[in-house]
Design a protein around this motif. Structure first.
Motif, PDB file in Angstrom:
ATOM      1  N   ASN A 135      -4.524   0.931  -7.787  1.00 47.95           N
ATOM      2  CA  ASN A 135      -5.975   0.705  -7.795  1.00 47.95           C
ATOM      3  C   ASN A 135      -6.545   0.228  -6.468  1.00 47.95           C
ATOM      4  O   ASN A 135      -7.746   0.417  -6.212  1.00 47.95           O
ATOM      5  CB  ASN A 135      -6.339  -0.328  -8.875  1.00 47.95           C
ATOM      6  N   VAL A 136      -5.723  -0.418  -5.641  1.00 41.83           N
ATOM      7  CA  VAL A 136      -6.250  -1.046  -4.429  1.00 41.83           C
ATOM      8  C   VAL A 136      -5.627  -0.370  -3.202  1.00 41.83           C
ATOM      9  O   VAL A 136      -4.417  -0.432  -2.999  1.00 41.83           O
ATOM     10  CB  VAL A 136      -5.940  -2.561  -4.400  1.00 41.83           C
ATOM     11  N   MET A 173      -1.754  -2.730  -9.085  1.00 42.01           N
ATOM     12  CA  MET A 173      -2.456  -3.017  -7.832  1.00 42.01           C
ATOM     13  C   MET A 173      -2.278  -1.874  -6.836  1.00 42.01           C
ATOM     14  O   MET A 173      -3.236  -1.431  -6.188  1.00 42.01           O
ATOM     15  CB  MET A 173      -1.925  -4.313  -7.224  1.00 42.01           C
ATOM     16  N   LYS A 207     -10.310  -4.182  -8.027  1.00 46.90           N
ATOM     17  CA  LYS A 207     -10.168  -3.744  -6.639  1.00 46.90           C
ATOM     18  C   LYS A 207      -9.834  -4.896  -5.685  1.00 46.90           C
ATOM     19  O   LYS A 207      -9.683  -4.677  -4.490  1.00 46.90           O
ATOM     20  CB  LYS A 207     -11.457  -3.055  -6.162  1.00 46.90           C
ATOM     21  N   ASN A 208      -9.739  -6.098  -6.210  1.00 46.43           N
ATOM     22  CA  ASN A 208      -9.474  -7.268  -5.376  1.00 46.43           C
ATOM     23  C   ASN A 208      -7.982  -7.594  -5.436  1.00 46.43           C
ATOM     24  O   ASN A 208      -7.475  -8.052  -6.453  1.00 46.43           O
ATOM     25  CB  ASN A 208     -10.295  -8.469  -5.865  1.00 46.43           C
ATOM     26  N   LYS A 209      -7.270  -7.372  -4.329  1.00 51.37           N
ATOM     27  CA  LYS A 209      -5.817  -7.542  -4.332  1.00 51.37           C
ATOM     28  C   LYS A 209      -5.402  -8.994  -4.546  1.00 51.37           C
ATOM     29  O   LYS A 209      -4.327  -9.273  -5.089  1.00 51.37           O
ATOM     30  CB  LYS A 209      -5.211  -7.012  -3.044  1.00 51.37           C
ATOM     31  N   THR A 213      -2.615  -1.556   0.057  1.00 57.87           N
ATOM     32  CA  THR A 213      -1.662  -2.563  -0.447  1.00 57.87           C
ATOM     33  C   THR A 213      -0.226  -2.043  -0.432  1.00 57.87           C
ATOM     34  O   THR A 213       0.645  -2.598  -1.096  1.00 57.87           O
ATOM     35  CB  THR A 213      -2.031  -3.002  -1.875  1.00 57.87           C
TER      36      THR A 213
END
Length: 581
Positions: free
Chosen positions: A147-148, A144, A116-118, A151
């Motif tokens: 999931n994030v 990404m 979850k961390n871009k 973004t």
């Protein structure tokens, strides 16, 4: 020091969010999103050490002391091998040192541990693109985005990676997703347009271009780009209609009028193409060279009744806008020359050299027009001025000397030719021309030795110089000297130019002087079929007289008398029925 520590503290909170997120997932008893080992449980004392070393690593990283930073982050991993933030920082350090192969596993570990961390994804894509693995980078961007949240702006990077791999349809889908999220944007439309052009979907590219024009109606560059696209792809009629719909909105936009002119020109609507150029030609910002190049393109079509007047108006606009430009004046001179207005053409050429006399071609044009207009005083005046600028150009001396020769000013003719012949020595053709004229001038003052010498030099340089072959053989025949040589030269002339009346007359006169009156009659009769002149007709009468055809000879002499300027000798021949040579 407080500022650095505060920054480190904030960064630590951001980067270690992976650990907290994992803990929260664990408390909520959710399944992990990636298949990795669970983090080991740390004692309170170990947690303090982890925090200490992490802060140390951050401090040295900010100070760009990567060696000490690496040591600190490695100590974090010694205590907590699954620490995603430490793996991320170690990956960053390797990346900063351009050691991408070592950076990649740490970056991937961080990304997999906290999906979850871009920032973890972005480090992975940076390393993958640096290694040239664009396919992997594309998959990481897609992962990404899935999931994030938040973004979506990286859809542009995803599309760029896809474009680089020539995955045009995938890139189009990414740009479309960006447009669905952000709404219509200039960058998106331009990129879609370029993809359509690369994939030969011209109609779709034009459609995107029209949308861009509608989105930004006050930005003329988009209208210009679309017009240029249409023209570049042979959509001339469509370009014409589009530009006409926009010229009022973008008033006096010179480039738009240039494109409209091109659209007309490609459809062979040349008069309209020229007329619409008056707007850009009135502009001082449009490059003068471009204007002249545009006008030059039409000169080959002249004279043309449909184009003459529009081009003259355009040239007036050119000179009005650039009154002190010798190029504009010379181009106008070219225009008048091409529509057969020689005096006006010369007038503009002369204005051009008054501003700048350093263009040799303009001087040549002036002198050619002087000769064509039979203005020999002007030839002399202008050749002298031109020589002041170009003292080593043999052609200028040739022009001046020829004018003196025609005016029968033999002294100045000889002076000019002799002054210029040194500059003609390296060019066989020019050398022959100079000495041919010298031969004529010396012959005219009766210096036959120098005349013959000059003719010999001329023929040595260029044996097929027909002017010299004609004059030399004719003058030899008049002097009844070296008639065999004269016969050889005149025979070559009539072989090479069997329909040239002057050369036939010369050959006939050589035969006449050799006593071959029948041969002379035959060649003179042939000459009369092409361009009969008073001299040829008189010579024909002379040959007939020598053959005993007196009455026929008198008829020819009378015909010649009616055409001649000086009839003194002819009058005597007719009155006395006798030859006078």
């Amino acid at each position: 020091m407080m500022t650095i520590l505060r920054t480190i503290f904030i960064l630590t909170l951001v980067l270690t969010s992976g650990y907290n997120s994992f803990s929260q997932k664990k408390k909520k008893k959710k399944k992990p999103q990636v298949n990795i080992e669970r983090v080991q449980f740390l004692t309170d004392e170990e947690k303090v050490e982890v925090d200490h070393y992490f802060l140390e690593g951050e401090k040295y990283f900010l100070l760009q002391d990567f060696s000490k930073a690496m040591t600190a982050f490695q100590k974090v991993l010694d205590l907590d091998p699954k620490n995603a933030a430490a793996h991320y920082k170690i990956g960053q350090i390797y990346s900063e040192n351009n050691d991408m192969n070592k950076a990649l596993p740490h970056a991937i570990f961080a990304k997999n541990y906290n999906p979850k961390n871009k920032y973890y994804y972005l480090l992975v894509t940076h390393v993958q693109t640096s290694l040239g693995d664009l396919n992997a980078a594309e998959k990481t961007y897609a992962e990404m985005l899935a999931n994030v949240s938040g973004t979506e702006n990286y859809l542009f990077e995803l599309a760029a990676v896809q474009l680089y791999q020539k995955k045009y349809d995938a890139a189009l889908a990414s740009y479309q997703s960006a447009e669905d999220h952000f709404g219509p944007m200039e960058e998106i439309t331009i990129q879609k347009q370029q993809i359509y052009l690369k994939t030969n979907r011209l109609d779709l590219a034009i459609h995107e271009g029209k949308q861009l024009v509608d989105l930004y109606p006050n930005e003329p560059s988009h209208a210009l780009s679309l017009a240029q696209m249409m023209l570049s792809n042979d959509k001339y009629e469509e370009a014409e209609q589009f530009i006409l719909s926009k010229v009022d909105h973008y008033q006096n936009n010179e480039r738009l009028y240039i494109f409209l002119s091109e659209a007309y020109g490609k459809q062979k609507k040349y008069a309209k193409a020229i007329e619409v150029l008056e707007v850009p030609f009135a502009s001082t910002t449009l490059d003068l060279t471009r204007k002249i190049r545009t006008m030059a393109g039409y000169l080959a079509m002249l004279p043309n009744e449909e184009l003459n007047e529009p081009l003259l108006r355009l040239s007036e606009k050119l000179v009005e806008t650039h009154p002190n430009s010798y190029q504009a004046l010379a181009m106008t001179g070219d225009l008048y020359y091409n529509i057969n207005n020689r005096p006006k053409g010369r007038e503009y050429y002369l204005k051009a050299v008054e501003i700048d006399g350093s263009n040799y071609n303009i001087w040549q044009n002036i002198l050619s027009l002087d000769l064509e207009m039979e203005d020999y005083d002007a030839v002399i005046e202008h050749s002298e001025k031109a020589i002041e600028n170009f003292p080593n150009q043999a052609t200028l001396y040739y022009f001046g000397g020829t004018a003196y020769l025609i005016k029968k000013d033999y002294e100045n003719a000889l002076k000019t030719f002799n002054a210029g012949k040194a500059y003609a020595a390296r060019d066989a053709n020019m050398k022959s021309l100079f000495h041919g004229q010298l031969g004529d001038a010396y012959n005219s003052i009766g210096d036959h030795n120098k005349s013959d010498e000059a003719y010999e030099i001329a023929l040595d340089a260029k044996p097929d110089n027909d002017h010299v072959l004609n004059n030399y053989s004719y003058f030899l025949s008049l002097r009844k000297k070296d008639l065999d040589k004269a016969f050889e030269m005149s025979s070559k002339l009539v072989r090479d130019y069997p329909e040239n009346s002057t050369y036939l007359d010369t050959h006939a006169w050589v035969l006449y002087m050799m006593g071959d009156f029948q041969g002379a009659e035959k060649n003179l009769k042939q000459a009369l079929l092409y361009e009969p002149s008073a001299t040829i007709i008189e010579h024909y009468g002379d040959a007939l007289f020598q053959l005993g055809k007196i009455d026929e000879a008198i008829i020819q002499w009378k015909t010649a008398r009616d055409m001649a300027e000086d009839t003194t000798t002819l009058d005597k021949k007719i009155a006395d029925k006798q030859l006078y040579e």
